[in-house]
Enzyme design. Structure first.
Site, PDB file in Angstrom:
ATOM      1  N   GLU A 297       0.751  -1.196   0.096  1.00 43.23           N
ATOM      2  CA  GLU A 297       0.012   0.227  -0.115  1.00 43.23           C
ATOM      3  C   GLU A 297       0.749   1.296  -0.043  1.00 43.23           C
ATOM      4  OE1 GLU A 297      -0.933  -2.053   4.079  1.00 43.23           O
ATOM      5  OE2 GLU A 297       0.305  -2.575   2.086  1.00 43.23           O
TER       6      GLU A 297
ATOM      7  N   TRP B 118      15.803 -39.338 -16.153  1.00 34.97           N
ATOM      8  CA  TRP B 118      14.470 -38.331 -15.955  1.00 34.97           C
ATOM      9  C   TRP B 118      13.183 -39.348 -16.247  1.00 34.97           C
ATOM     10  CZ3 TRP B 118      15.600 -34.264 -13.462  1.00 34.97           C
ATOM     11  CH2 TRP B 118      16.924 -33.582 -13.847  1.00 34.97           C
TER      12      TRP B 118
ATOM     13  N   ARG C  69      10.636 -24.285  -7.272  1.00 30.32           N
ATOM     14  CA  ARG C  69      11.652 -23.886  -6.580  1.00 30.32           C
ATOM     15  C   ARG C  69      11.973 -22.386  -6.474  1.00 30.32           C
ATOM     16  NH1 ARG C  69      16.385 -28.296  -8.354  1.00 30.32           N
ATOM     17  NH2 ARG C  69      15.351 -30.147  -7.896  1.00 30.32           N
TER      18      ARG C  69
END
Length: 369
Positions: free
Chosen positions: A53, A171, A185
């Site tokens: 603000e 993978w 992450r």
């Protein structure tokens, strides 16, 4: 009348710009509106800097007088690292303040709104409250419990295997799924793995986004007997983030000194009655150090332990469209379930595709924001 929901959505868009940068503070956005037009915006950039603000009011300048300001979180009414935002709002001359959610701290909740109302400013609270709370789940949990928000993340095959065999790398998920993990992450305070994952995979546990953007989270390793090699990548790579290793009370002092000399922070915690580190103690220590969110990336024993003890708040499981079979490493070790009715269920559940991969995400009902 102005469209409060529309302008609060704009304030939420501002707030999201601070994700991963404001901890232990919340993500907050603010929009100043006059004559149904946005004249200024602002968001909280990082802890210790002006709040949303204040940034928005500075951008608005004298035009803030008589305007409406939309803020995703109740303005503070106490002096911390920055002055009270309620005083800045009074001095600006705004005519109305619209708040998304009140402060979750039970000792100060509603104080900012009450102060403004007592000083003649029109105050409306609870606009898009659920959306504002969802954005700041880690902050809310940390304020209420002292523990970080725990996200369990894993990539697996359709039959729930995270590797083709013990110690065998490769993978499971595709490039798009892995990119999404790096975005996560970038937004969390810490990333946690067990010593099995640390020694088998030798991960860097860093954030790798295009153009080298993103921040590395704090790296946390659960290592009861301090087996992490001094040559581990996370100890030898170039990274601004620290590496913390949690060990048991009987861990070798010589190993501890060696790891500390290599740059790690070693912290001893009690053992759980059934063996392994006391995860409640680990989370308490992380919370004391102002860690508000932790991404648990495994392996199967760590995932299973967090789930068995009811410590997972959110799960994000990336599934690749193939099977590995019984010789593969399971996503979880035994949870000790006797009937399916005792399984913890997530809600709400969101499904998202990353090319051929599918990510299933959900929140466990044990912790309500």
């Amino acid at each position: 009348m102005p469209d409060d929901i529309h302008f609060m959505k704009l304030a939420l868009r501002e707030a999201r710009k601070g994700r991963g940068r404001t901890s232990p503070n919340p993500c907050v956005g603010a929009v100043v509106v006059k004559g149904d037009k946005v004249i200024a915006k602002g968001y909280h950039r990082r802890a210790g800097t002006p709040h949303a603000e204040v940034n928005a009011l500075r951008a608005a300048g004298k035009n803030a007088r008589g305007a409406i300001i939309y803020i995703t979180l109740e303005p503070c009414n106490h002096k911390g690292r920055t002055p009270p935002c309620t005083h800045a709002l009074l001095e600006s001359g705004v005519a109305r303040v619209v708040v998304g959610m009140t402060d979750p701290n039970p000792h100060v909740a509603g104080g900012g709104c009450t102060f403004l109302a007592d000083h003649g400013i029109s105050v409306t609270c609870g606009v898009l409250e659920d959306s504002c709370k969802k954005l700041n789940r880690p902050f809310i949990k940390h304020i209420r419990t002292g523990h970080p928000w725990v996200i369990m993340k894993a990539g697996c095959s359709l039959d729930g295997r995270i590797a083709v065999g013990s110690g065998k790398n490769g993978w499971i998920t595709n490039d798009q799924s892995r990119l999404d993990v790096h975005r996560i992450r970038d937004r969390v305070d810490a990333i946690l793995v067990g010593i099995g994952t640390a020694t088998n995979d030798d991960p860097s546990l860093t954030t790798r986004l295009p153009a080298k953007k993103g921040k590395d989270p704090l790296r946390v390793v659960l290592d009861t007997h301090l087996r992490l090699p001094l040559q581990a990548r996370m100890l030898t790579q170039s990274s601004n983030a620290a590496t913390w290793i949690f060990c048991g009370p009987q861990a070798s002092h010589d190993k501890r000194r060696g790891l500390e000399a290599a740059g790690a922070m070693v912290k001893s915690v009690p053992l759980a009655p059934q063996g392994g580190l006391d995860l409640q103690a680990v989370l308490s220590e992380l919370g004391r150090e102002q860690v508000t969110s932790v991404l648990v990336e495994g392996g199967s024993r760590v995932h299973g332990s967090f789930l068995r003890h009811g410590l997972v708040d959110q799960a994000m499981i990336y599934m690749a469209p193939f099977f590995i079979g019984a010789d593969g490493v399971s996503l979880l070790d035994d949870l000790g379930l006797k009937t399916v009715e005792k399984a913890r269920r997530m809600q709400p559940v969101r499904v998202k595709r990353f090319q051929d991969d599918v990510m299933i995400e959900g929140i466990f009902t044990d912790f309500e924001v």
